[in-house]
Design a protein around this motif. Structure first.
Motif, PDB file in Angstrom:
ATOM      1  N   PHE A 133       0.830  -1.214   0.000  1.00 31.73           N
ATOM      2  CA  PHE A 133       0.000   0.000   0.000  1.00 31.73           C
ATOM      3  C   PHE A 133       0.862   1.262   0.000  1.00 31.73           C
ATOM      4  O   PHE A 133       0.637   2.181  -0.794  1.00 31.73           O
ATOM      5  CB  PHE A 133      -0.933  -0.012   1.208  1.00 31.73           C
ATOM      6  N   THR A 167       1.089   4.020  -3.110  1.00 31.25           N
ATOM      7  CA  THR A 167       0.522   5.369  -2.936  1.00 31.25           C
ATOM      8  C   THR A 167       1.581   6.457  -2.835  1.00 31.25           C
ATOM      9  O   THR A 167       1.268   7.626  -3.069  1.00 31.25           O
ATOM     10  CB  THR A 167      -0.369   5.420  -1.679  1.00 31.25           C
ATOM     11  N   LYS A 216      -8.222  -1.348   7.367  1.00 29.24           N
ATOM     12  CA  LYS A 216      -8.124  -0.913   5.974  1.00 29.24           C
ATOM     13  C   LYS A 216      -7.335   0.395   5.917  1.00 29.24           C
ATOM     14  O   LYS A 216      -7.725   1.383   6.543  1.00 29.24           O
ATOM     15  CB  LYS A 216      -9.528  -0.724   5.381  1.00 29.24           C
ATOM     16  N   SER A 239     -12.594   5.431   0.813  1.00 33.38           N
ATOM     17  CA  SER A 239     -11.274   5.311   0.198  1.00 33.38           C
ATOM     18  C   SER A 239     -10.539   4.081   0.710  1.00 33.38           C
ATOM     19  O   SER A 239      -9.941   3.325  -0.068  1.00 33.38           O
ATOM     20  CB  SER A 239     -10.457   6.578   0.489  1.00 33.38           C
ATOM     21  N   SER A 273     -11.944   0.951  -0.807  1.00 29.27           N
ATOM     22  CA  SER A 273     -11.480   0.789  -2.186  1.00 29.27           C
ATOM     23  C   SER A 273     -10.038   0.305  -2.236  1.00 29.27           C
ATOM     24  O   SER A 273      -9.684  -0.570  -3.037  1.00 29.27           O
ATOM     25  CB  SER A 273     -11.619   2.124  -2.923  1.00 29.27           C
ATOM     26  N   ILE A 274      -9.200   0.877  -1.362  1.00 35.86           N
ATOM     27  CA  ILE A 274      -7.798   0.461  -1.304  1.00 35.86           C
ATOM     28  C   ILE A 274      -7.689  -1.013  -0.910  1.00 35.86           C
ATOM     29  O   ILE A 274      -6.906  -1.775  -1.493  1.00 35.86           O
ATOM     30  CB  ILE A 274      -7.015   1.345  -0.311  1.00 35.86           C
ATOM     31  N   GLN A 296      -8.415  -3.219  -3.747  1.00 36.91           N
ATOM     32  CA  GLN A 296      -7.279  -3.309  -4.670  1.00 36.91           C
ATOM     33  C   GLN A 296      -6.203  -4.239  -4.110  1.00 36.91           C
ATOM     34  O   GLN A 296      -5.591  -5.025  -4.845  1.00 36.91           O
ATOM     35  CB  GLN A 296      -6.701  -1.920  -4.919  1.00 36.91           C
TER      36      GLN A 296
END
Length: 708
Positions: free
Chosen positions: A97, A101, A118, A158, A161-162, A165
């Protein structure tokens, strides 16, 4: 008010204990912290690092020891500390992650996440004040706390969604095709483009040793006859052995030596001074491979130096191996502050005061000692007037320059080295991370067992056996087949990861090759079977990093890179090929082939991502070569035959001891064990048939040399 510890005081990790007296209300990674986050509605702040991490120490001193910063953290977040070496799978998940990002990663890793784990914001080190283009840690905390209060729905969306992914990253892909010679050629071409032809190594600074790459180059050279692949590996290992990354004050039987984590410059001169067990284990194996490939004593001596360092400085009373030594230690000038490399640095005056005039002149020329200091790269001005010993001149060059015999040079340098080593031992030592990790011990067991064969040193085998015995007695449940990851201070804990199984199996198989003690082979087989059951995805044909029943990580990931530590999948491919060759069990070979095939798409995208997997693929496609040895264990004649087999690097070679009681063995080996009589002998099996018994080392060497 008397200072109180936080919840880390009850942990065993040296890294967590370093933070136990911070004013931050730290929690260890686990359900208690997660429950508190859910009940209070606060986000979690995860800080992940390890005990020998320099910038982790810096961030602790600047921010986590600061009462105002701690109060801000405690008020708005649930602070969680993670030892990435204890929980590499958790760290890996959130590092993906951070890298995705921010475009970069590293430790300390800083991640903010929802109470259901998360992530929504991340980074690495944050300074206490805004500098170097980075915001201050306190400003980040205030901004995120404000966002959580004012715009929580958006953050939650958000984060969801992360996580989706990340779940996509974790989902295994179907294999796109076979891994072929094309992938090996592409890997070599990629490495060749990045190779430093003058100083060895790959890419720019900082330079990392990358033992998995070196193993690939040795394998590729042996398989294809590509001399440049061999030369790239040998040059890299020579330059590293001469550099400051290699502690030049190793003294046989006393300690010192070994390798630091990486070099900050292209010349291998200025290391990041922490020493890691996994680096030294893999590099010992690389130097042994170099010795097999070249016959140069430099490589054998460097492997011996690493083993001496580990056995003297990194071995626990139980016989297992500790994890790491810190880069930082107390300044020898008495300032009371810790400085990076303080233990290893020398002024010219210090060297001259400890040595006689002849020794000082010789050591100064040999190791580049200068009055102004010798660091070619010093961005923070830490090394002014200080020297990091490196080999500036060889013994032959010194003999010519000083007009004295090489043997005299060697004796004087040994004397100088010992005097400086003994003086250095009186300095404050770097911190020691004395936890015992199964995977890293497995790598060291493997290297020591190989070293005992290639260098002919029984002490190395005994050291490997002591560690293996401790791991199996203390961290392994033979009834369930379950393995634990960490031992420290009387406690064995943390569910074993795939890397623990893979690396321990590797070590046990090398112990079997070195000792022909079938108990090591039986333990390797039991662990291999347990690992398939707990980690292998039958549909995708690949091993997850975390067991199916391990609840400590939100998502199970698949290791798809041979980085500082090899991927469990690469090690497993090697292990299951070898087990199949020893036992004749085709289902184990199928596991290896499916694992290799799974990464064809990843290798299409990044040919050098899994160099050790490509070594396994080369072994899988090469004509198999087995030597079945018959004769009583411990017989000197048998030992000479076995040593002959390991004189040269043959990755595809499998050795088996013909034991009539060995139900696990290849049927041909068990048959030889039942029928062989007389003196020890070797049966060389290749091209689908076994040659008649060979009883002398010269004939075995010639027979091996005649193979394609």
């Amino acid at each position: 008010m008397e200072k109180q510890p936080n919840k880390l005081i009850n942990e065993k990790s040296p890294y967590l204990l370093q933070h136990a007296w911070n004013p931050v209300d730290w929690h260890p990674w686990g359900e208690e912290a997660f429950r508190k986050a859910r009940e209070t509605g606060r986000p979690i702040f995860l800080s992940s690092g390890y005990s020998t991490c320099h910038w982790c120490h810096v961030m602790e001193h600047e921010s986590f020891e600061n009462p105002e910063t701690a109060a801000l953290l405690n008020r708005h977040f649930v602070p969680v500390k993670l030892d990435r070496e204890e929980h590499p799978d958790v760290d890996h998940l959130y590092m993906i992650f951070v890298q995705a990002t921010t475009g970069r990663g590293g430790w300390p890793m800083s991640v903010w996440m929802t109470p259901d784990l998360k992530p929504f914001f991340g980074g690495s080190y944050f300074p206490d004040t805004e500098r170097w283009g980075m915001p201050s840690f306190r400003s980040v905390l205030k901004h995120l706390a404000d966002l959580w209060e004012r715009d929580r729905p958006r953050l939650l969306a958000s984060a969801g969604s992360i996580m989706d992914q990340l779940a996509g990253f974790a989902r295994p892909e179907a294999a796109a095709g076979e891994v072929t010679d094309r992938h090996a050629s592409a890997c070599f071409a990629s490495l060749e483009r990045g190779f430093d032809a003058e100083w060895g190594g790959f890419g720019g600074e900082p330079k990392f040793p990358r033992p998995a790459v070196l193993s690939f180059l040795f394998s590729h050279a042996a398989a294809t006859g590509n001399r440049h692949a061999l030369d790239m590996a040998l040059l890299t290992l020579r330059k590293m052995a001469d550099g400051g990354i290699h502690d030049q004050l190793g003294v046989s039987g006393l300690g010192g030596g070994g390798f630091a984590r990486y070099s900050t410059d292209r010349f291998w001169r200025v290391p990041h001074f922490e020493k890691m067990l996994y680096d030294n284990a893999q590099l010992a194996a690389s130097y042994l491979e170099a010795y097999q490939a070249s016959g140069e004593e430099l490589f054998a001596d460097t492997a011996r130096d690493i083993f001496n360092y580990v056995l003297c400085d990194m071995t626990s009373p139980e016989g297992a191996f500790w994890s790491a030594e810190d880069a930082d230690s107390l300044d020898t000038g008495g300032s009371g502050k810790k400085r990076e490399g303080a233990f290893y640095l020398w002024t010219e005056a210090e060297v001259s005061a400890l040595l006689n005039a002849d020794e000082a002149a010789l050591f100064g020329a040999a190791c580049g000692i200068r009055r102004e200091g010798n660091a070619p790269f010093d961005p923070h001005g830490e090394f002014t007037g200080k020297n990091i010993p490196f080999r500036a001149k060889s013994n032959d060059e010194l003999a010519e320059a000083f007009g004295i015999p090489v043997e005299t040079i060697r004796q004087r340098l040994d004397s100088a080295r010992k005097k400086l080593f003994e003086a250095r031992e009186k300095r404050p030592r770097p911190g020691l991370d004395d936890k015992i990790l199964t995977s890293w011990n497995g790598l060291m067991i493997s290297a020591l067992a190989k070293g005992s064969l290639i260098l002919g040193d029984q002490k190395l085998l005994e050291a490997a056996e002591r560690s293996a015995r401790f791991i199996l007695d203390t961290l392994y449940d033979s009834e369930s087949g379950h393995l634990l990851r960490r031992y420290r201070d009387g406690e064995a804990a943390i569910e074993g990861k795939a890397a623990d199984y893979a690396c321990l199996i590797l070590g046990l198989l090398d112990l079997y090759s070195a000792s022909f003690d079938a108990d090591w082979l039986r333990a390797a087989i039991r662990l291999a079977e347990a690992q398939i059951e707990r980690f292998f995805d039958e549909d995708a044909g690949v091993f997850y990093s975390t067991a199916a029943d391990d609840q400590s990580v939100p998502l199970r990931m698949i290791e798809d890179n041979d980085n500082a530590e090899p991927s469990a999948n690469s090690v497993n491919a090697l292990n299951y090929l070898r087990l199949a060759a020893i036992t004749g069990r085709d289902e184990l070979r199928d596991i290896a082939l499916r694992t290799i095939r799974h990464f064809s798409r990843a290798l299409d995208a990044n040919p050098s991502a899994l160099p050790l997997l490509l070594v396994a693929r080369q072994i899988a496609t090469a004509p198999p070569v087995q030597i079945i040895f018959a004769g009583k264990r411990g017989n000197p004649a048998l030992a000479k035959l076995v040593a002959t087999a390991f004189r040269h690097n043959r990755p595809e070679l499998t050795v088996i001891h013909a034991d009539e009681t060995g139900e696990e063995l290849l049927p041909e080996a068990a048959q030889i064990g039942r029928t062989h009589k007389g003196e020890p002998a070797a049966y060389l099996c290749a091209d689908g048939s076994c040659q008649p018994a060979i009883s002398d080392p010269e004939s075995l060497d010639a027979a091996l040399g005649s193979l394609k």
